[in-house]
Each structure stands twice: as structure tokens, then as C-alpha cells.
Design a protein around this motif. Structure first.
Motif, mmCIF file in Angstrom:
data_model
loop_
_atom_site.group_PDB
_atom_site.id
_atom_site.type_symbol
_atom_site.label_atom_id
_atom_site.label_comp_id
_atom_site.label_asym_id
_atom_site.label_seq_id
_atom_site.Cartn_x
_atom_site.Cartn_y
_atom_site.Cartn_z
ATOM 1 N N HIS A 205 -2.653 5.967 7.375
ATOM 2 C CA HIS A 205 -2.732 4.637 6.774
ATOM 3 C C HIS A 205 -4.206 4.261 6.705
ATOM 4 C CE1 HIS A 205 -0.359 0.770 6.079
ATOM 5 N NE2 HIS A 205 -1.612 0.448 5.850
ATOM 6 N N LEU A 214 -10.332 7.257 -1.669
ATOM 7 C CA LEU A 214 -9.117 7.845 -1.109
ATOM 8 C C LEU A 214 -9.113 9.352 -1.330
ATOM 9 C CD1 LEU A 214 -6.313 7.699 0.190
ATOM 10 C CD2 LEU A 214 -5.379 7.267 -2.098
ATOM 11 N N ILE A 237 1.073 9.163 2.857
ATOM 12 C CA ILE A 237 -0.270 8.624 2.668
ATOM 13 C C ILE A 237 -0.145 7.209 2.124
ATOM 14 C CG2 ILE A 237 -2.499 8.940 1.576
ATOM 15 C CD1 ILE A 237 -1.684 11.175 3.542
ATOM 16 N N THR A 238 -0.553 6.243 2.940
ATOM 17 C CA THR A 238 -0.488 4.826 2.556
ATOM 18 C C THR A 238 -1.907 4.287 2.486
ATOM 19 O OG1 THR A 238 1.609 4.593 3.740
ATOM 20 C CG2 THR A 238 0.454 2.569 3.143
ATOM 21 N N VAL A 239 -2.225 3.595 1.400
ATOM 22 C CA VAL A 239 -3.546 3.015 1.244
ATOM 23 C C VAL A 239 -3.406 1.518 0.998
ATOM 24 C CG1 VAL A 239 -3.581 3.606 -1.238
ATOM 25 C CG2 VAL A 239 -5.732 3.085 -0.036
ATOM 26 N N TYR A 254 -4.753 5.626 -7.404
ATOM 27 C CA TYR A 254 -4.235 5.983 -6.085
ATOM 28 C C TYR A 254 -3.188 7.094 -6.192
ATOM 29 C CZ TYR A 254 -6.367 1.922 -3.738
ATOM 30 O OH TYR A 254 -7.240 1.002 -3.196
ATOM 31 N N ALA A 259 -1.827 9.305 -3.060
ATOM 32 C CA ALA A 259 -1.148 8.311 -2.241
ATOM 33 C C ALA A 259 0.352 8.343 -2.483
ATOM 34 C CB ALA A 259 -1.687 6.913 -2.542
ATOM 35 N N ASP A 260 1.099 8.133 -1.418
ATOM 36 C CA ASP A 260 2.545 7.975 -1.526
ATOM 37 C C ASP A 260 2.951 6.504 -1.619
ATOM 38 O OD1 ASP A 260 3.360 10.815 -1.130
ATOM 39 O OD2 ASP A 260 2.380 10.517 0.806
ATOM 40 N N VAL A 262 1.161 2.251 -1.794
ATOM 41 C CA VAL A 262 0.054 1.306 -1.764
ATOM 42 C C VAL A 262 0.567 0.037 -1.108
ATOM 43 C CG1 VAL A 262 0.580 0.522 -4.128
ATOM 44 C CG2 VAL A 262 -1.656 0.038 -3.109
#
Length: 291
Positions: A205, A214, A237-239, A254, A259-260, A262
Motif C-alpha cells: 500500500h 508507482l 498493489i494499492t496506491v 495507475y 496497480a490493482d 486506487v
């Protein structure tokens, strides 16, 4: 890509009524996870540097503070049935790991298995001092405390022996609904955080990164995953863009970066703000999905 909320639970703005409205809206909009942060106490003056602001100061006005995260998520659990409930981040090395294991297991049990435990090592030395918890070796304590959590969640008879914590054989029930345990999301941007995420996490995270940043962070993560015999498929993957504006272009960026999910910073300080904030997020999501 999944859309989550990162909810600043600052008092006195975060009232029960506001949390009720967020809970209803998150379920109606099909959002993934509601994330909340942690600080037990804040300080009018401090020497520590907040890592997500150029001036090193956390953006908290005088007379405010954060609601306790696990209590807040328990409140939300009673008002939801589908949205997941996450900490971003729970400051594990300043807590007692046995109590954390019990609290998280209880929350997972009562929520029907909807907990995501985000873990951070902390940046505010003054907070550790206020809790009478040593600041040195907090990274090592974090690693060992994760071991304590795991044995209490997984083993019928639990024990752990480390340099910073010793747990004699004991039994803790209930176990979490999620097996083998709730997902662990490691927060942080440092090489140590990336190594920890690669070694023991079910997620990384990250905060305050642009899509390009990222991508750079994931490139740094990959060698640690390879060393651990894992791949990105093993992590969520969290952003969170934090105070950066979340635009459809950033959402697309993203996704392309890897990313998986947001986690949009949810700016709502009154119940009247909640519907508007959800509408803004929904508009961004719809445009991104069409592009």
C-alpha cells in the motif's frame, strides 16, 4: 482496477452520521475497501518529519485527531455487509501484538471476514515516546510482531520466541474467518518496507505517488519479490494519490503501471459533502472505464 476509499477520520468532523453516510454510499457504489489511518496522539511541536509533505508537517489542524482505527472499522462493520474494512496504516510496533491479534480476529469474525490489515512502522518518534515504546528496532519489532499475529491466528496452540517478543504457549480464539488469516498490506516507501511486503505481505500500500512514481516503485519491488520466490501476482498493489487530484488520466496511468486498486482520498467533512464526494469519484471512475 478496484476503487477504494481512504477516509481521513479526523475529529471533530468524522461524526457517527458522517460514517453512516459513507458506509451506505460505499456499498451502493460497489467500492472495494474503506481504509482508515492511525495516530493515537499528535503534538503541537515535534522534531520528526512527516514523509508525505515537503515541509515535514502532518496536515492536522490544532484541536483535531484521528479516531481509533479498529473501533472505527467495527462501527462500520455493523453498518455494512459487502465493503471491506482496512487499516492504512495500523502502527504495529507501537502496539501490543497479542491485543492486535485479538482485536483484528474479533473484527474479522464479526464482519464475516472483511478485514484488510495494513501495517506501518511509524514515523513520529514523539508518539512512541508518549506510549513509552522504544523507537529503535521498530522495524525488527514489526517483523517479529507479524510472526506473533500469525501464530495466534493460525495455530491452535500459539507460541513465538524472538529478540523483541516472547510468547509462551497459549490459545487464542476466535480465529479469523479468513484463512489462513486476514491479508497483510505493508505500507511505506523505503527499501525495508518493500522487502517486508515482498517477504510477508499480501499487499503493498503506497502513498502520494504519481503513476510514473508507482511504476518506479514497482520496479524496485520486483527484485525483492524475486528474492522471496514470489511475483506481483502474490500481492495486491494499492496506491493512494493522497492530496494529488485523482483524474481519469491518473487512474489509467495507475492501471498501466500495475496497480490493482486506487484508494481515493475521500474529502467529506459533513454529511452534505458525502454524496458530492461520491459523485465526483463515480464520474472519475466512469470516464476512466470508457477510456
Amino acid at each position: 482496477m478496484q476503487f477504494d476509499l481512504w477516509l481521513p477520520t479526523a475529529s471533530p468532523m468524522t461524526t457517527p452520521e458522517l460514517l453512516d453516510a459513507v458506509a451506505v454510499g460505499a456499498e451502493e457504489r460497489g467500492l472495494g475497501t474503506i481504509w482508515v489511518g492511525e495516530h493515537v496522539v499528535l503534538f503541537p511541536e515535534y522534531q520528526s518529519s512527516y514523509p508525505y509533505a515537503e515541509d515535514g508537517r502532518i496536515p492536522a489542524p490544532p484541536g483535531s485527531g484521528l479516531l481509533e482505527p479498529l473501533v472505527t472499522l467495527t462501527y462500520l462493520a455493523a453498518r455494512t455487509s459487502t465493503v471491506r474494512l482496512g487499516t492504512a496504516m495500523l502502527l504495529l510496533p507501537q502496539r501490543n501484538p497479542v491485543y492486535v491479534a485479538k482485536e483484528v480476529s474479533t473484527l474479522d469474525w464479526l464482519s464475516g471476514g472483511r478485514v484488510d490489515l495494513g501495517i506501518g512502522v511509524g514515523w513520529l518518534k514523539e508518539e512512541f515516546d508518549a506510549l513509552n515504546v522504544p523507537w529503535p528496532q521498530r522495524g525488527k519489532r514489526t517483523d517479529e510482531y507479524i510472526g506473533v499475529l500469525r501464530t495466534l491466528w493460525v495455530d491452535d496452540t500459539s507460541s513465538f520466541h524472538g529478540d523483541t517478543y516472547d510468547l509462551a504457549p497459549c490459545e487464542m480464539f476466535p480465529k479469523p474467518v479468513q484463512q489462513p488469516h486476514p491479508p497483510l498490506h505493508i505500507g511505506g516507501e523505503t527499501p525495508a518496507a518493500l522487502r517486508r511486503a515482498a517477504a510477508v505481505g499480501q499487499g503493498w500500500h503506497t502513498f502520494n505517488r504519481s503513476p510514473a512514481e508507482l511504476a518506479a516503485g514497482l520496479a524496485e519491488l520486483d527484485p525483492h519479490l524475486e528474492a522471496a520466490g514470489r511475483t506481483r501476482r502474490d500481492l495486491r498493489i494499492t496506491v493512494c494519490p493522497y492530496f494529488n487530484a485523482l483524474t481519469p488520466e491518473w487512474v489509467e496511468g495507475y492501471a498501466e503501471a500495475g496497480a490493482d486498486a486506487v484508494a481515493a482520498l475521500f474529502f467529506a467533512f459533513t454529511t452534505d459533502d458525502v454524496a458530492r464526494a461520491f459523485d465526483d469519484l463515480e464520474a472519475c471512475r466512469e470516464v476512466a472505464q470508457k477510456s
